[in-house]
Design an enzyme around this catalytic site. Structure first.
Site, PDB file in Angstrom:
ATOM      1  N   SER A  62       0.852  -1.196   0.000  1.00 49.69           N
ATOM      2  CA  SER A  62       0.000   0.000   0.000  1.00 49.69           C
ATOM      3  C   SER A  62       0.880   1.235   0.000  1.00 49.69           C
ATOM      4  CB  SER A  62      -0.900   0.006   1.239  1.00 49.69           C
ATOM      5  OG  SER A  62      -1.559   1.257   1.385  1.00 49.69           O
ATOM      6  N   TYR A 111      -2.598  -0.342  10.533  1.00 47.81           N
ATOM      7  CA  TYR A 111      -2.619  -0.708   9.110  1.00 47.81           C
ATOM      8  C   TYR A 111      -1.328  -0.275   8.428  1.00 47.81           C
ATOM      9  CZ  TYR A 111      -4.208  -0.945   4.249  1.00 47.81           C
ATOM     10  OH  TYR A 111      -4.336  -1.237   2.913  1.00 47.81           O
TER      11      TYR A 111
END
Length: 684
Positions: A561, A574
């Site tokens: 990501s 995250y």
């Protein structure tokens, strides 16, 4: 254009005969009909023949798979036939007999149908028929089994002369309904579609009853102690461990896909005393050995042997097999023979475990295994009533390296970029994983859809394989919780059992919880790191075992990501997990490069549409952080990028293909941003 009524009957007969494996194998045999139609040029009646074209399958045949020829022109070829030494030239002449546009290319068996004076003709490869055809005293057995109802034709390679031979035998035997073709199969005929089909089935049924009532018990000899089948769970565990090794060996010349068979027929055969000597004789029917090669490779160790010893022995046997195959080629090759296509086995027999078959795609590998099962049945039938005596190796070579077979291979479409690659995609049932699985299948890969939602994974696998003859030839499902090492190992084992191994792994499974630091609980942190950091590690470790065993290189892709680089608010668990994944890419690229395993990552921006993560609460949380409506989150993300475009699952899937499709062969340890341009996430 309306289908001719006789063609409709032909197709119905083909489907009924071809759907039953006791009659013929997949893509084996052919059938035809001769009938009058109107010549669109003269307006006068003209007799035509519709016959299954080259490469078709009886059970699934459509009108487009038929070659259509004028029978007057086809029969006129008899007058210009230059003799058996030049009979191959007649195949090119079939093109001058074609009627109309389109249709399939005429097969080598066209003459068998066109020259025989019968309205309907079937040519099939039933196990019982080939058993009589491949017996040492085939002619005597044929007469004993059928009387004058069925004639016998000595072995001759398929072609124009065989058509002439059968036509003459039919003329000389008016009571005959068909023939046994020595070493090959059966041909039957009739005045109507129904009569022809009935005659084909009569020959098959009569041969089966003859073998059953006259055959001796246990023609393969007694079961050998130490070759008995392992219990199912142990058998599949051993098969999953051996398959990547075998696939790597069988891919020495060109990469192959595998298929595993542990049917009762195979397990019984490999347990028997006479298996090695019979396997060494090879198969007989041309349709069999064209797919199974001249003979299989046979492991000479029992299932109780240590795995390391078995793997070492397989390597030795593979070297021997290649040397023997090269010698076979050199014995029979002539200056105009096609080059050797590869010396690796297509069939490997492992006592106590089963059979491993290989091909350029899953269907080819599966069909090769099915044909070898047929070959075992043929051996059993021939040995039950006589002695199995296949055609000699010289004749097998003439067919295997026949220029007409070579031409058939040249007509095949160019392989897709990921053909012969096996991909495992975690989180493959939704979002980026689903888009990636779809793209990989579109580019020719076989895909294992690995997801925690077993039902959804199965539905996706069925969707991906919807256009194939069998969906499982394209995609299979594996239920897996990536946080569980045993479940991950089981998913990789399923991939091995389904396709022989794995070449491309996409670490995509993930979830997210958006909270400020002070509200992030231990459980929030643990679950995100368990699924993404630990899960990716477990999947990569299990995949690396398979990739190393195969010794063919491979790819591991991490869907990381931009949050692994960009520090956004309320995202500590995250972002940290994604940063962990990002560094795993670098660490594994450095460690696995010596095995030609490339490890790369993709850094998407928020992919909202189709995302299981965003629809599961992450979208609402991130929308609240940025003060926008959840429905506007994708547009919000797009507006903060340099390109002002929303990132979709398909864009990430395209990056996966770019990394694995063959153009970036020397790239590893790379992260590709797929974020439409987020300057704060630029890699430095």
């Amino acid at each position: 254009m309306t289908t001719h009524p006789e063609v409709e009957k032909l197709l119905q007969r083909c489907h009924e005969l071809g759907s039953d494996p006791r009659n013929t194998n997949y893509a084996g045999g052919n059938a035809s009909v001769k009938a009058d139609d109107v010549d669109p040029v003269t307006g006068q009646p003209v007799e035509l023949m519709w016959v299954k074209g080259s490469g078709g399958d009886l059970g699934t045949l459509t009108e487009k798979g038929l070659a259509v020829l004028r029978t007057d022109r086809l029969r006129a070829l008899v007058d210009v036939y230059p003799g058996v030494d030049r009979e191959d030239e007649m195949v090119a002449a079939f093109d001058y007999c074609l009627h109309g546009k389109g249709g399939a290319a005429p097969s080598i068996d066209t003459a068998m149908h066109g020259l025989v004076d019968a309205a309907h003709v079937d040519h099939l490869h039933p196990d019982a028929g080939i058993a009589l055809a491949a017996a040492a005293d085939s002619q005597r057995l044929t007469a004993e089994c059928f009387g004058d109802r069925v004639a016998w034709v000595p072995w001759r390679r398929p072609g124009f002369q065989l058509g002439l031979d059968i036509a003459e035998i039919k003329r000389a035997n008016p009571a005959a309904i068909g023939v046994i073709l020595g070493g090959h199969g059966i041909t039957a005929w009739g005045d109507t579609a129904e009569e022809c089909q009935a005659h084909s089935l009569e020959i098959i049924d009569t041969a089966e009853r003859f073998i059953e009532t006259r055959g001796r018990a246990e023609p393969f000899g007694p079961v050998v102690e130490g070759r008995t089948p392992l219990p199912e769970a142990q058998r599949r565990e051993r098969a999953a461990a051996l398959f990547p090794v075998l696939r790597g060996l069988a891919s020495t010349d060109r990469r192959q896909i595998g298929h595993y068979t542990d049917s009762e027929v195979i397990l019984d055969f490999v347990s028997r005393e006479r298996m090695p000597e019979l396997a060494a004789l090879g198969t007989s029917c041309p349709d069999h050995f064209l797919r199974t090669k001249v003979r299989p490779m046979v492991l000479d160790l029992g299932p109780d042997a240590p795995l390391d010893a078995v793997i070492a022995r397989l390597g030795e046997l593979h070297e021997q097999y290649r040397a023997e195959y090269r010698a076979y080629y050199e014995r029979f090759a002539t200056p105009d023979s096609p080059p050797m296509r590869g010396a690796d086995p297509a069939i490997v027999l492992v006592p106590g475990v089963g059979m491993f078959s290989f091909g350029a795609d899953k269907q080819t590998a599966r069909v090769a295994g099915e044909f070898y099962v047929n070959a075992v049945n043929v051996m059993r039938g021939a040995e039950a009533v006589s002695r199995y005596q296949p055609i000699d190796e010289g004749e097998k070579f003439r067919i295997e390296y026949w220029e007409l077979e070579e031409a058939k291979l040249r007509r095949r479409p160019k392989p897709k970029p990921l053909a012969t690659r096996v991909a495992l995609v975690t989180g493959g049932a939704s979002g980026i994983g689903l888009a990636t699985a779809r793209r990989l299948v579109a580019e020719g890969a076989c895909v294992v859809v690995a997801d925690r939602d077993a039902d959804r994974a199965r539905a996706v696998a069925e969707e991906l394989g919807a256009g194939a003859y069998r969906a499982a030839d394209v995609a299979v499902a594996a239920a897996v919780d990536v946080t569980d090492s045993a479940a991950v190992d089981a998913a990789l084992a399923e991939a091995c059992l389904a396709f022989g191994g794995v070449d491309l792994v996409v670490n995509n499974a993930g979830l997210s919880i958006s909270k400020p630091l002070l509200e992030t609980t231990d459980a929030d942190w643990d679950i995100q790191h368990d699924v993404m950091a630990r899960g990716s590690f477990l999947v990569s470790r299990a995949a690396a075992r398979v990739l190393v065993a195969q010794a063919m290189g491979g790819d591991i892709i991490y869907i990381a990501s931009k949050n692994g680089v960009f520090a956004g608010p309320n995202n500590v668990a995250y972002g940290a997990a994604k940063a962990d994944q990002a560094h795993q890419v670098r660490l594994l690229a450095a460690e696995l490069g010596g095995h030609r395993i490339r490890v790369n990552g993709i850094n998407p921006d928020g992919v909202v549409r189709g995302s299981g993560i965003f629809s599961g609460g992450w979208g609402a949380q991130r929308a609240a952080v940025y003060g926008v409506e959840e429905s506007e989150l994708g547009s919000f993300y797009a507006q903060r990028t340099l390109l002002k475009q929303e990132v979709l699952p398909e864009h990430v899937a395209a990056a996966v293909f770019a990394l694995t499709g063959g153009d970036l062969t020397h790239t590893t340890g790379l992260h590709i941003p797929v974020d439409a341009g987020v300057a704060a996430a630029f890699l430095r």
